[in-house]
Design an enzyme around this catalytic site. Structure first.
Site, PDB file in Angstrom:
ATOM      1  CG  PHE A 103      -1.807   1.092   1.485  1.00 18.08           C
ATOM      2  CD1 PHE A 103      -3.018   1.150   0.808  1.00 18.08           C
ATOM      3  CD2 PHE A 103      -1.529   2.074   2.420  1.00 18.08           C
ATOM      4  CE1 PHE A 103      -3.930   2.186   1.066  1.00 18.08           C
ATOM      5  CE2 PHE A 103      -2.428   3.105   2.676  1.00 18.08           C
ATOM      6  CZ  PHE A 103      -3.630   3.158   1.996  1.00 18.08           C
TER       7      PHE A 103
ATOM      8  CD  GLU B 257      -2.134  -0.543   8.711  1.00 18.32           C
ATOM      9  OE1 GLU B 257      -3.353  -0.479   8.902  1.00 18.32           O
ATOM     10  OE2 GLU B 257      -1.551  -1.563   8.320  1.00 18.32           O
TER      11      GLU B 257
HETATM   12  N1  COS Z   1     -13.589   7.196   5.123  1.00 17.44           N
HETATM   13  C1  COS Z   1     -14.134   7.775   4.015  1.00 17.44           C
HETATM   14  N2  COS Z   1     -13.859   9.041   3.632  1.00 17.44           N
HETATM   15  C2  COS Z   1     -13.009   9.744   4.385  1.00 17.44           C
HETATM   16  C3  COS Z   1     -12.415   9.218   5.547  1.00 17.44           C
HETATM   17  C4  COS Z   1     -12.735   7.879   5.906  1.00 17.44           C
HETATM   18  N3  COS Z   1     -12.208   7.316   6.992  1.00 17.44           N
HETATM   19  N4  COS Z   1     -11.611  10.145   6.099  1.00 17.44           N
HETATM   20  C5  COS Z   1     -11.702  11.229   5.317  1.00 17.44           C
HETATM   21  N5  COS Z   1     -12.554  10.976   4.286  1.00 17.44           N
HETATM   22  C6  COS Z   1     -12.958  11.906   3.231  1.00 17.44           C
HETATM   23  C7  COS Z   1     -13.557  13.170   3.851  1.00 17.44           C
HETATM   24  O1  COS Z   1     -14.930  13.008   4.090  1.00 17.44           O
HETATM   25  C8  COS Z   1     -13.280  14.198   2.783  1.00 17.44           C
HETATM   26  O2  COS Z   1     -14.233  14.065   1.765  1.00 17.44           O
HETATM   27  P1  COS Z   1     -14.951  15.371   1.117  1.00 17.44           P
HETATM   28  O3  COS Z   1     -13.821  16.155   0.509  1.00 17.44           O
HETATM   29  O4  COS Z   1     -15.895  14.792   0.098  1.00 17.44           O
HETATM   30  O5  COS Z   1     -15.614  16.089   2.235  1.00 17.44           O
HETATM   31  C9  COS Z   1     -11.940  13.746   2.196  1.00 17.44           C
HETATM   32  O6  COS Z   1     -11.813  12.353   2.513  1.00 17.44           O
HETATM   33  C10 COS Z   1     -10.782  14.486   2.787  1.00 17.44           C
HETATM   34  O7  COS Z   1     -10.798  14.309   4.179  1.00 17.44           O
HETATM   35  P2  COS Z   1     -10.166  15.347   5.205  1.00 17.44           P
HETATM   36  O8  COS Z   1     -10.626  16.718   4.838  1.00 17.44           O
HETATM   37  O9  COS Z   1     -10.461  14.858   6.568  1.00 17.44           O
HETATM   38  O10 COS Z   1      -8.624  15.206   4.843  1.00 17.44           O
HETATM   39  P3  COS Z   1      -7.347  15.811   5.522  1.00 17.44           P
HETATM   40  O11 COS Z   1      -6.376  16.135   4.455  1.00 17.44           O
HETATM   41  O12 COS Z   1      -7.725  16.853   6.510  1.00 17.44           O
HETATM   42  O13 COS Z   1      -6.676  14.542   6.289  1.00 17.44           O
HETATM   43  C11 COS Z   1      -6.282  12.830   7.920  1.00 17.44           C
HETATM   44  C12 COS Z   1      -7.282  13.723   7.153  1.00 17.44           C
HETATM   45  C13 COS Z   1      -5.246  13.615   8.691  1.00 17.44           C
HETATM   46  C14 COS Z   1      -7.164  12.076   8.859  1.00 17.44           C
HETATM   47  C15 COS Z   1      -5.584  11.870   6.914  1.00 17.44           C
HETATM   48  O14 COS Z   1      -4.652  12.567   6.132  1.00 17.44           O
HETATM   49  C16 COS Z   1      -4.888  10.712   7.613  1.00 17.44           C
HETATM   50  O15 COS Z   1      -5.523   9.745   8.020  1.00 17.44           O
HETATM   51  N6  COS Z   1      -3.550  10.799   7.716  1.00 17.44           N
HETATM   52  C17 COS Z   1      -2.759   9.685   8.215  1.00 17.44           C
HETATM   53  C18 COS Z   1      -2.333   8.832   7.084  1.00 17.44           C
HETATM   54  C19 COS Z   1      -1.832   7.525   7.568  1.00 17.44           C
HETATM   55  O16 COS Z   1      -2.486   6.831   8.342  1.00 17.44           O
HETATM   56  N7  COS Z   1      -0.669   7.168   7.101  1.00 17.44           N
HETATM   57  C20 COS Z   1      -0.095   5.919   7.492  1.00 17.44           C
HETATM   58  C21 COS Z   1       0.671   5.382   6.382  1.00 17.44           C
HETATM   59  S1  COS Z   1      -0.178   4.291   5.454  1.00 17.44           S
HETATM   60  S2  COS Z   1       0.364   2.590   6.270  1.00 17.44           S
END
Ligand code: COS
Length: 386
Positions: A122, A364
């Site tokens: 991933f 993650e």
């Molecule tokens: N399921 C479905 N949709 C989701 C979601 C989820 N869990 N989380 C966010 N979305 C959607 C939001 O609803 C939004 O959609 P709309 O634009 O239609 O409203 C879109 O995705 C963007 O979401 P958001 O505005 O929350 O994005 P951000 O850039 O603010 O980031 C975080 C959100 C910080 C939560 C995200 O970047 C994250 O999880 N970062 C960590 C990444 C990670 O875990 N990395 C590990 C490496 S991979 S092993």
């Protein structure tokens, strides 16, 4: 439940025996060699471990989230490197296709992922886009009927042996955030795709990560997951939600193993003329660990059941990942303390577990990202009712 209770119990019993008889005895060797032996990988394939979460119609076991969590609680009882051997196929490496893939993509890739013929990765994280995944810079520009991918992905688990990767890249550079991102299935043999050297890590030896480099890497348009541009960030987030529950169960299982090991040591080890387990200060550490591991087990199974019912579990998945990964950090820290000087010495294995456990709070989604997800959702839900 996808499985009848008897079949589920048999599966859990088989996994427990495999962990006790095959994996635990090899923990030290795998850490020393930095390699999971090929014959063990073959056994994992035969047991169906690569396809735990893949629907039955595509060749997997089709476990529900609760069933998968129960299996992960067992698999967590040994070095995380063993789980990593097939963990990306069960979690983040396959679920993008399972959740959002087209029927043709599912038919083409899932059976080979389920059997372990394909190892998956991933690819979301980049050198400058870790927690802020929405700012990723890898681009995918159209060229004829294809896309040309350019950029670098970092710390990609299983990349050194991945056959296919789920790659998040920006198809619309006008949109700076999440909306411009698409998810692609990229095969290892695609021209323009190369891999960095496996990184040296603090722990989890036997599981490998490396950079993935795209230089005009030509990917057919049909490889966009779900055949829709611009929704790749959401696919990644949905994939991570499931992966976080999977990891929470692994952390709870790992904590239970560490507690067992520590308890056995405390009963055997004598100081001041009696087993150290008799001392109340040691008992306090054992009890605190037991309570916390039990809480992580319960909350993870509860969230898994909610997901199986069709509930939105974004908040619960983040709660479980955060609590369970922080919890196992505290449990293994106490375990080192109960082991005293021996806890610091490699032969006892506790120092390896201490190093292995550290990653759970980072990958993650870090603890801080889980906090952010939880709090944002709390605020949104309250505002919706106001
Ligand atoms: N399921 C479905 N949709 C989701 C979601 C989820 N869990 N989380 C966010 N979305 C959607 C939001 O609803 C939004 O959609 P709309 O634009 O239609 O409203 C879109 O995705 C963007 O979401 P958001 O505005 O929350 O994005 P951000 O850039 O603010 O980031 C975080 C959100 C910080 C939560 C995200 O970047 C994250 O999880 N970062 C960590 C990444 C990670 O875990 N990395 C590990 C490496 S991979 S092993």
């Amino acid at each position: 439940m996808a499985l009848d209770p008897e079949t589920l119990n048999q599966l859990i019993e088989t996994v427990r025996r495999f962990v006790d008889e095959r994996l635990i005895p090899l923990e030290h060797q795998v850490a020393e060699d930095d390699k999971v032996p090929d014959d063990l990988i073959a056994e994992m394939k035969d047991m169906g471990l690569f396809g735990l979460s893949i629907p039955e119609e595509y060749g997997g076991l089709g476990l529900t989230m609760e069933e998968e969590a129960l299996v992960c609680l067992e698999l967590g009882r040994t070095s995380p490197a063993f789980r990593s051997a097939f963990g990306t196929n069960v979690g983040i490496g396959s679920q993008g296709i399972v959740i959002d893939g087209t029927e043709a993509q599912k038919r083409e890739y899932l059976p080979k992922i389920a059997s372990g013929e394909y190892v998956t990765s991933f690819a979301l994280t980049e050198p400058d886009a870790g927690s802020d995944a929405g700012s990723l810079k890898t681009t995918a520009h159209t060229d004829g009927g294809d896309y040309l991918l350019n950029g670098t992905k970092r710390f990609i688990t299983n990349a050194p042996r991945a056959d296919i990767l789920t790659v998040m890249a920006r198809t619309n550079t006008e949109i700076k955030g999440a909306g411009g991102i698409s998810a692609f299935i990229v095969r290892r043999d695609t021209p323009g795709l190369s891999f960095g050297k496996p990184e040296k890590k603090m722990g989890q030896q036997g599981a490998h990560i490396s950079d993935v480099i795209f230089e005009d890497c030509r990917v057919p348009a049909e490889n966009i997951i779900g055949s829709v541009e611009g929704v790749g960030f959401k696919t990644a987030m949905k994939t991570l939600d499931r992966g976080r529950l999977h990891l929470a169960a692994v952390c709870a299982g790992f904590a239970e193993r560490i507690i067992e090991t520590t308890l056995a040591y405390a009963i055997e080890r004598k100081q001041f003329g009696q087993p150290i387990a008799e001392f109340q200060l040691v008992q306090a550490m054992l009890a605190d660990s037991k309570v916390e591991a039990y809480a992580a087990r319960c909350m993870t199974l509860d969230a898994a059941r909610c997901r199986d019912r069709g509930d939105d579990v974004v908040t619960q998945a983040a709660c479980c990942k955060m609590f369970a990964s922080e919890m196992v950090g505290r449990v293994v820290d106490r375990a080192v303390q109960v082991h005293g000087g021996n806890g610091y010495i490699a032969d006892y294995g506790i120092e390896r577990m201490y190093r292995d456990a550290r990653l759970f709070r980072i990958y993650e989604g870090t603890t801080q990202i889980q906090q952010l997800v939880i709090a944002r959702n709390m605020i949104r839900e309250m505002r919706d009712t106001m």
